[in-house]
Write an enzyme that holds these catalytic residues in place. Sequence first.
Site, PDB file in Angstrom:
ATOM      1  N   CYS A   1     -33.337 -33.946 -15.405  1.00 10.39           N
ATOM      2  CA  CYS A   1     -34.258 -34.032 -14.268  1.00 10.39           C
ATOM      3  C   CYS A   1     -34.641 -35.456 -13.907  1.00 10.39           C
ATOM      4  O   CYS A   1     -34.433 -35.884 -12.778  1.00 10.39           O
ATOM      5  CB  CYS A   1     -35.509 -33.220 -14.564  1.00 10.39           C
TER       6      CYS A   1
ATOM      7  N   ASN B   1     -41.666 -36.444 -10.536  1.00  7.16           N
ATOM      8  CA  ASN B   1     -40.694 -36.832 -11.561  1.00  7.16           C
ATOM      9  C   ASN B   1     -40.404 -38.330 -11.518  1.00  7.16           C
ATOM     10  O   ASN B   1     -40.228 -38.960 -12.561  1.00  7.16           O
ATOM     11  CB  ASN B   1     -39.405 -36.016 -11.417  1.00  7.16           C
TER      12      ASN B   1
ATOM     13  N   LEU C   1     -41.498 -27.293 -15.204  1.00  7.45           N
ATOM     14  CA  LEU C   1     -41.459 -27.052 -16.648  1.00  7.45           C
ATOM     15  C   LEU C   1     -40.616 -28.090 -17.388  1.00  7.45           C
ATOM     16  O   LEU C   1     -39.660 -28.637 -16.848  1.00  7.45           O
ATOM     17  CB  LEU C   1     -40.951 -25.641 -16.958  1.00  7.45           C
ATOM     18  N   ARG C   2     -41.059 -28.350 -18.612  1.00  8.53           N
ATOM     19  CA  ARG C   2     -40.331 -29.284 -19.481  1.00  8.53           C
ATOM     20  C   ARG C   2     -39.481 -28.485 -20.445  1.00  8.53           C
ATOM     21  O   ARG C   2     -39.947 -27.476 -20.975  1.00  8.53           O
ATOM     22  CB  ARG C   2     -41.323 -30.123 -20.315  1.00  8.53           C
TER      23      ARG C   2
ATOM     24  N   GLU D   1     -40.448 -26.351  -9.546  1.00 12.05           N
ATOM     25  CA  GLU D   1     -40.738 -26.012 -10.947  1.00 12.05           C
ATOM     26  C   GLU D   1     -40.969 -27.296 -11.734  1.00 12.05           C
ATOM     27  O   GLU D   1     -40.207 -28.237 -11.622  1.00 12.05           O
ATOM     28  CB  GLU D   1     -39.540 -25.239 -11.513  1.00 12.05           C
TER      29      GLU D   1
HETATM   30  C1  UDX Z   1     -39.056 -33.397 -16.872  1.00 12.82           C
HETATM   31  C2  UDX Z   1     -40.485 -33.276 -16.319  1.00 12.82           C
HETATM   32  O1  UDX Z   1     -41.415 -33.617 -17.332  1.00 12.82           O
HETATM   33  C3  UDX Z   1     -40.727 -31.857 -15.824  1.00 12.82           C
HETATM   34  O2  UDX Z   1     -42.016 -31.760 -15.229  1.00 12.82           O
HETATM   35  C4  UDX Z   1     -39.660 -31.488 -14.803  1.00 12.82           C
HETATM   36  O3  UDX Z   1     -39.794 -30.164 -14.365  1.00 12.82           O
HETATM   37  C5  UDX Z   1     -38.270 -31.682 -15.389  1.00 12.82           C
HETATM   38  O4  UDX Z   1     -38.144 -33.021 -15.864  1.00 12.82           O
HETATM   39  P1  UDX Z   1     -37.776 -32.708 -19.100  1.00 12.82           P
HETATM   40  O5  UDX Z   1     -36.538 -33.250 -18.454  1.00 12.82           O
HETATM   41  O6  UDX Z   1     -37.705 -31.396 -19.812  1.00 12.82           O
HETATM   42  O7  UDX Z   1     -38.942 -32.556 -18.005  1.00 12.82           O
HETATM   43  O8  UDX Z   1     -38.238 -33.798 -20.150  1.00 12.82           O
HETATM   44  P2  UDX Z   1     -39.496 -34.747 -20.402  1.00 12.82           P
HETATM   45  O9  UDX Z   1     -40.324 -34.182 -21.474  1.00 12.82           O
HETATM   46  O10 UDX Z   1     -40.177 -35.085 -19.135  1.00 12.82           O
HETATM   47  O11 UDX Z   1     -38.744 -36.038 -20.990  1.00 12.82           O
HETATM   48  C6  UDX Z   1     -37.795 -36.726 -20.185  1.00 12.82           C
HETATM   49  C7  UDX Z   1     -37.235 -37.905 -20.916  1.00 12.82           C
HETATM   50  O12 UDX Z   1     -38.187 -38.956 -21.003  1.00 12.82           O
HETATM   51  C8  UDX Z   1     -36.780 -37.658 -22.357  1.00 12.82           C
HETATM   52  O13 UDX Z   1     -35.537 -38.312 -22.572  1.00 12.82           O
HETATM   53  C9  UDX Z   1     -37.874 -38.265 -23.202  1.00 12.82           C
HETATM   54  O14 UDX Z   1     -37.387 -38.699 -24.453  1.00 12.82           O
HETATM   55  C10 UDX Z   1     -38.281 -39.440 -22.329  1.00 12.82           C
HETATM   56  N1  UDX Z   1     -39.672 -39.875 -22.551  1.00 12.82           N
HETATM   57  C11 UDX Z   1     -40.718 -39.043 -22.266  1.00 12.82           C
HETATM   58  C12 UDX Z   1     -39.925 -41.173 -23.017  1.00 12.82           C
HETATM   59  O15 UDX Z   1     -39.002 -41.950 -23.264  1.00 12.82           O
HETATM   60  N2  UDX Z   1     -41.228 -41.561 -23.164  1.00 12.82           N
HETATM   61  C13 UDX Z   1     -42.283 -40.766 -22.894  1.00 12.82           C
HETATM   62  O16 UDX Z   1     -43.426 -41.215 -23.054  1.00 12.82           O
HETATM   63  C14 UDX Z   1     -42.020 -39.456 -22.432  1.00 12.82           C
END
Ligand code: UDX
Length: 429
Positions: free
Chosen positions: A260, A208, A153-154, A151
């Site tokens: 994640c 990831n 999803l974010r 999966e």
């Molecule tokens: C992530 C993956 O994007 C998703 O595909 C997977 O299924 C689960 O892990 P998520 O954990 O919901 O999703 O968050 P994501 O939007 O990816 O952000 C992760 C972290 O990275 C956050 O703390 C965010 O603040 C940080 N981030 C993200 C940054 O610091 N800079 C960015 O440019 C993007």
Amino acid sequence: MNIAIIGAGYVGLVTGACFAELGVKVVCVDNDTDKIKALNKLKIPIYEPGLEDLIKRNFRQGRISFTSDIDRAVARSQVIFIAIGTPPKDNGEADLTGIEKVATAIARSMTDYRLIVEKSTVPVETGSWVKHTIEINKKKKVSFDVASNPEFLREGRAIHDFMHPDRIVLGVESKKAEQLLRELYGRIDGPILMTDIKSAELIKHASNSFLALKISYINAVAKVCELAGADIEQVAEGMGMDKRVGRAFLDAGIGFGGFCLPKDLDAFITISRKLGYDFGLLKEVKKINEFQKEDFIRRVESRLWNIKDKTIGVLGLAFKPDTDDMRFAPSIDIIQILQRHGAVIKAYDPKAASRAKKIFKGVKFCRNAYEAAKNSHCLIVLTEWQEFKELDFKKIKRLLKHPLIFDGRNMFSPEAMEGLGFKYVSVGR
Ligand code: UDX
């Protein structure tokens, strides 16, 4: 089609609610009986935009139900998704004991052909172990298949991501499994990639870890920007215009958190080591992510001089906006270190406060950003909630003891903030 989803966490609930919305009859199973009781009263244990409505509607129309009885759920479902948590062990490896227990329980309840699909993020080769576990525990001579369907999803956009995915990865090893999964996923508008099981498992960890790498890369470039007097926002924009690079995940800041990215990065480093490869590149990704938090604190210290007895207003606690999730949020380390230095913390988060209250001791939780700013020596921004963009900064300035803002998420324009009379410190510019 009847399906069962084992594990009513983020992934399980979103998957269940979305399949129900697409006309599938879904039973969600969890061994946490309190959670199941609450779900049956339509109390949703997590905040995810749109999820509550989706569950309520489908529950009332009889397409989604909740139970702790795994036997009955397996008996009435042809496809069974495993979506339970795989938390990290101390050595960074994923803890798969829950997966083994669920696989054993499924094996003991199977009376006819079943397709068991791993949806939890698991290391490569878990599929073979699930297959082996079912084989040695099944009572009857029933046939079954195992598949991997990672999966992507974010959080905060989970329903949108499920319904409009960039790709649907299906790792299978039989035509029957492929056919069943195509029948299910044919309802969603998104490209399907059929692979073998091990490749599907690896796609998740590799994706990831690559996203984590992108963030650490831009954070390292941000440091160089600071030293050179350049602006990371402009650099990221210029890099992102190249389609091969892409602008997404090039936002510099205090680093990535959540359940994640940090966990999958650790797991991928460990899996690679076990297989005989030292993934040094990913170790560096991790190191840079830690450095971002330390460097942010150093900057607060360098402006406040002594942290002891200073009051710091914190805006945002969740690991990212639009979620109440605090797991591995950068705010945890940052606040706890500031507290160890003797700071008094006043914090505000639009959604994560009740979860944060279970983590922090001695933090004063505020009802809004203005209360966090009132009489504080500075403000620090740790999550880029949209509502912070709309704050009345003239009022914030009046409320603060000193007009000093440390922005760990580069939410605001330095010119605008300085124009309002703030000393504004952000990342990489
Ligand atoms: C992530 C993956 O994007 C998703 O595909 C997977 O299924 C689960 O892990 P998520 O954990 O919901 O999703 O968050 P994501 O939007 O990816 O952000 C992760 C972290 O990275 C956050 O703390 C965010 O603040 C940080 N981030 C993200 C940054 O610091 N800079 C960015 O440019 C993007």
